[in-house]
Design a protein around this motif. Structure first.
Motif, PDB file in Angstrom:
ATOM      1  N   VAL A  33       0.814  -1.226   0.000  1.00  0.00           N
ATOM      2  CA  VAL A  33       0.000   0.000   0.000  1.00  0.00           C
ATOM      3  C   VAL A  33       0.843   1.271   0.000  1.00  0.00           C
ATOM      4  O   VAL A  33       0.319   2.379  -0.108  1.00  0.00           O
ATOM      5  CB  VAL A  33      -0.966   0.018   1.213  1.00  0.00           C
ATOM      6  N   PHE A  34       2.153   1.119   0.139  1.00  0.00           N
ATOM      7  CA  PHE A  34       3.009   2.307   0.204  1.00  0.00           C
ATOM      8  C   PHE A  34       4.421   1.928  -0.221  1.00  0.00           C
ATOM      9  O   PHE A  34       4.945   0.908   0.208  1.00  0.00           O
ATOM     10  CB  PHE A  34       3.039   2.842   1.642  1.00  0.00           C
ATOM     11  N   GLU A  36       8.241   3.887  -0.753  1.00  0.00           N
ATOM     12  CA  GLU A  36       9.085   5.091  -0.705  1.00  0.00           C
ATOM     13  C   GLU A  36      10.412   4.724  -1.336  1.00  0.00           C
ATOM     14  O   GLU A  36      11.070   3.782  -0.900  1.00  0.00           O
ATOM     15  CB  GLU A  36       9.288   5.524   0.745  1.00  0.00           C
ATOM     16  N   GLU A  54       5.452  -0.737   2.446  1.00  0.00           N
ATOM     17  CA  GLU A  54       4.521  -1.119   3.500  1.00  0.00           C
ATOM     18  C   GLU A  54       3.385  -1.883   2.857  1.00  0.00           C
ATOM     19  O   GLU A  54       2.798  -1.453   1.872  1.00  0.00           O
ATOM     20  CB  GLU A  54       3.964   0.126   4.207  1.00  0.00           C
ATOM     21  N   SER A  55       3.093  -3.015   3.456  1.00  0.00           N
ATOM     22  CA  SER A  55       1.946  -3.794   3.010  1.00  0.00           C
ATOM     23  C   SER A  55       0.828  -3.583   4.010  1.00  0.00           C
ATOM     24  O   SER A  55       0.986  -2.841   4.984  1.00  0.00           O
ATOM     25  CB  SER A  55       2.307  -5.273   2.929  1.00  0.00           C
ATOM     26  N   VAL A  56      -0.302  -4.240   3.772  1.00  0.00           N
ATOM     27  CA  VAL A  56      -1.384  -4.178   4.747  1.00  0.00           C
ATOM     28  C   VAL A  56      -0.913  -4.734   6.093  1.00  0.00           C
ATOM     29  O   VAL A  56      -1.509  -4.450   7.116  1.00  0.00           O
ATOM     30  CB  VAL A  56      -2.632  -4.950   4.263  1.00  0.00           C
ATOM     31  N   GLU A  61      12.065  -2.869   4.892  1.00  0.00           N
ATOM     32  CA  GLU A  61      13.082  -2.068   4.219  1.00  0.00           C
ATOM     33  C   GLU A  61      13.642  -2.846   3.031  1.00  0.00           C
ATOM     34  O   GLU A  61      13.791  -4.059   3.099  1.00  0.00           O
ATOM     35  CB  GLU A  61      14.245  -1.744   5.165  1.00  0.00           C
TER      36      GLU A  61
ATOM     37  N   ARG B 300       1.290   9.349   2.138  1.00  0.00           N
ATOM     38  CA  ARG B 300       0.769   7.996   1.946  1.00  0.00           C
ATOM     39  C   ARG B 300       1.285   7.002   2.971  1.00  0.00           C
ATOM     40  O   ARG B 300       0.826   5.867   3.026  1.00  0.00           O
ATOM     41  CB  ARG B 300       1.202   7.471   0.567  1.00  0.00           C
ATOM     42  N   ALA B 301       2.286   7.384   3.759  1.00  0.00           N
ATOM     43  CA  ALA B 301       2.890   6.422   4.684  1.00  0.00           C
ATOM     44  C   ALA B 301       1.940   6.154   5.851  1.00  0.00           C
ATOM     45  O   ALA B 301       1.515   7.088   6.525  1.00  0.00           O
ATOM     46  CB  ALA B 301       4.214   6.953   5.203  1.00  0.00           C
ATOM     47  N   PRO B 302       1.594   4.884   6.083  1.00  0.00           N
ATOM     48  CA  PRO B 302       0.763   4.566   7.247  1.00  0.00           C
ATOM     49  C   PRO B 302       1.499   4.910   8.544  1.00  0.00           C
ATOM     50  O   PRO B 302       2.723   4.766   8.615  1.00  0.00           O
ATOM     51  CB  PRO B 302       0.541   3.051   7.147  1.00  0.00           C
ATOM     52  N   ARG B 304       1.751   3.549  12.057  1.00  0.00           N
ATOM     53  CA  ARG B 304       1.409   2.293  12.734  1.00  0.00           C
ATOM     54  C   ARG B 304       1.337   2.495  14.244  1.00  0.00           C
ATOM     55  O   ARG B 304       1.838   3.488  14.767  1.00  0.00           O
ATOM     56  CB  ARG B 304       2.491   1.248  12.433  1.00  0.00           C
ATOM     57  N   TYR B 327      -3.367   1.223   6.409  1.00  0.00           N
ATOM     58  CA  TYR B 327      -3.954   1.751   5.182  1.00  0.00           C
ATOM     59  C   TYR B 327      -5.436   1.402   5.208  1.00  0.00           C
ATOM     60  O   TYR B 327      -5.801   0.270   5.518  1.00  0.00           O
ATOM     61  CB  TYR B 327      -3.266   1.116   3.986  1.00  0.00           C
ATOM     62  N   VAL B 355       7.735   8.853  11.686  1.00  0.00           N
ATOM     63  CA  VAL B 355       7.825   7.595  10.956  1.00  0.00           C
ATOM     64  C   VAL B 355       9.248   7.459  10.415  1.00  0.00           C
ATOM     65  O   VAL B 355       9.697   8.310   9.649  1.00  0.00           O
ATOM     66  CB  VAL B 355       6.815   7.558   9.786  1.00  0.00           C
ATOM     67  N   ARG B 356       9.938   6.418  10.839  1.00  0.00           N
ATOM     68  CA  ARG B 356      11.321   6.176  10.403  1.00  0.00           C
ATOM     69  C   ARG B 356      12.187   7.428  10.533  1.00  0.00           C
ATOM     70  O   ARG B 356      12.925   7.815   9.626  1.00  0.00           O
ATOM     71  CB  ARG B 356      11.336   5.638   8.962  1.00  0.00           C
ATOM     72  N   LYS B 358      11.383  10.522  10.583  1.00  0.00           N
ATOM     73  CA  LYS B 358      10.907  11.778   9.971  1.00  0.00           C
ATOM     74  C   LYS B 358       9.545  12.146  10.544  1.00  0.00           C
ATOM     75  O   LYS B 358       8.692  11.285  10.732  1.00  0.00           O
ATOM     76  CB  LYS B 358      10.759  11.594   8.451  1.00  0.00           C
TER      77      LYS B 358
END
Lengths: 119, 376
Positions: A33-34, A36, A54-56, A61, B300-302, B304, B327, B355-356, B358
């Motif tokens: 879903v994402f 980078e 990123e998956s569901v 990495e 777009r980054a979830p 968590r 998501y 996130v990571r 940032k």
């Protein structure tokens, strides 16, 4: 096509290597879903974290498989992360990198060795 | 997977190609071959069938007297008005502790001469002990161990279930009914955990697989795993016990004050009288230091669970933390729930999730993230 133990595939065209993740990896991850990706023109060393997917289920990495310079990234997978599941070995590629010596790929797994690796 | 229990539908899950994972002491389907994303969307578009047999089903029967005896006794454990709960209706409740936190959230139904509760799988042993310890003087607390629990959720749920059990069509949101059917006595409730219209159905274990197959025979119905169950409930703004709620979570901070009826509030006919009442009723008047909010990341980054939340793009200590985040397949964007300092909880406020390494912007948003389809 060559494979790493991190479940990446590499295809070399001269000094330019295209990198993505394997079908096996995309199945294990579930729906992506994402994505980078690194900036183009980034110099990387083997095992540097260069991308995040990123998956569901979770974030993972992507490590640089080799030393080199990122020369192109696939914006299409950033726009449509589902490509990683739909076509991991084709349209779902992540980035291209320039490497000094293409012969380093000889040390990576071929198709048969990778199949054995994932059992 | 040693020491894990299986529900009576285990063989069916395996046959359907489920990926089984440990969850609350059970081997449960996390997803089927359709995958989490498509299962989620299928449930919103048609109907999804969930095995929730791992959840606790408990009957509370008054030893003497009528249902009011059980309702009154149960009110000593929860801040809800159960005396006003009519026969054939259920209500969302939570067990509170002396510190004003939440031991579990559960559904309680009035079934005429007894109460029926459905509790979280991970809490069910503790819930049973809790109920037995506090209700034994006036009630028999019976764990139901010979029934499976299914959930059929989505816009097609009524049509599909009514084809097998016509009575289902007459029910409205939060109604319960016991119905004789070709699949044995079914205990129905029109409720669920997805934000969709739908039903939870308790069915005798020895009839459960056939009943599930009968539902799955309808083209509209797909089996749905725990993965999509989580993203569905998150879009619906529904809390997950153990993530968004816990023994240290105030129900007021969690935004669950709506579930405490007037009769149990300050000045009500039966004010207080539940564990932690003083704290919780004061919080209803004075507010809490933290509050549960919805968050919509701008990128777009979830974000968590565990993601620290900051008030600004730089500097300062975190003002909160994400408790659920993923998501959202139907909202087509990442969504999160977080607890933040109350001063930063106003809708529209821009906060930053780390996130990571940032800090990424996210806006405080109303929940549910997606409008519910309940048949009220």
């Amino acid at each position: 096509m060559k494979f790493t133990e991190e479940h990446e595939w590499l295809v070399a065209d001269g000094n330019i290597v295209t990198v993505g993740i394997t079908e096996h990896a995309s199945e294990q991850l579930g729906d992506v879903v994402f994505v980078e990706l690194p900036d183009a023109e980034t110099t990387v060393s083997t095992d540097d974290e260069v991308a995040v997917i990123e998956s569901v289920k979770a974030a993972s990495e992507i490590l640089a498989p080799l030393d080199g310079e990122i020369v192109e990234v696939n914006e299409a997978v950033v726009e449509n992360p589902g490509l990683v599941n739909e076509d991991p070995l084709g349209d779902g590629w992540f980035f291209k990198m320039r490497i000094e010596d293409p012969s380093v790929l000889d040390e990576l797994m071929d198709d048969a060795a990778y199949k054995k690796f994932i059992g | 997977m040693a020491d894990l229990e299986r529900t009576c539908l285990y063989d069916l899950h395996v046959e359907l190609g489920a990926k089984m994972v440990p969850f609350a002491g059970y081997e449960m389907p996390v997803q089927y071959p359709m995958g989490v994303l498509k299962e989620h969307l299928h449930c919103r578009a048609a109907a999804g069938l969930f095995d929730v047999s791992h959840m606790g089903q408990v009957l509370i029967r008054p030893l003497q007297g009528g249902i009011a005896v059980a309702a009154e006794a149960f009110e000593t454990l929860v801040p809800q008005d159960l005396l006003a709960l009519k026969e054939g209706r259920q209500r969302y409740t939570f067990f509170t502790n002396d510190a004003g936190g939440i031991l579990d959230d559960l559904m309680v139904a009035n079934r005429g001469d007894h109460l029926f509760t459905v509790t979280n799988a991970a809490c069910k042993a503790a819930d049973l002990a809790h109920m037995r310890a506090h209700l034994a003087a006036t009630c028999a607390v019976e764990e139901v161990t010979d029934r499976a629990l299914l959930a059929l959720q989505g816009p097609e749920a009524e049509r599909v279930l009514a084809a097998l059990v016509p009575e289902a069509a007459d029910m409205r949101f939060m109604d319960v009914a016991v119905v004789a059917s070709d699949h044995g006595d079914l205990w129905l409730s029109r409720s669920g955990y997805t934000g969709e219209d739908g039903f939870e159905i308790s069915v005798p274990e020895d009839r459960a697989a056939d009943f599930a197959r009968a539902l799955l025979a309808d083209d509209a119905v797909a089996p749905i795993g725990l993965g999509a169950r989580d993203s569905l409930r998150l879009e619906a703004g529904l809390c997950l016990y153990g993530s968004d709620l816990g023994p240290e979570t105030s129900p007021i901070a969690a935004g669950l004050g709506w579930a405490i009826q007037k009769a149990r509030r300050r000045g009500g006919a039966r004010e207080g009288g539940f564990p932690g009442a003083e704290k919780i009723l004061s919080e209803m008047e004075d507010g809490t230091a933290r509050r549960r909010i919805g968050l919509r990341p701008e990128g777009r980054a979830p974000m968590r669970p565990g993601t620290p939340i900051h008030a600004g793009a730089e500097g300062g200590a975190p003002i909160g933390e994400v408790t659920s985040g993923a998501y959202g397949p139907s909202v087509e964007a990442p969504i999160s729930m977080a607890y933040v300092d109350a001063g930063h909880a106003a809708e529209g406020t821009v906060l930053y999730g780390e996130v990571r390494g940032k800090r990424l912007p996210a806006r405080v948003a109303a929940m549910p993230f997606r409008e519910a389809g309940y048949r009220k």
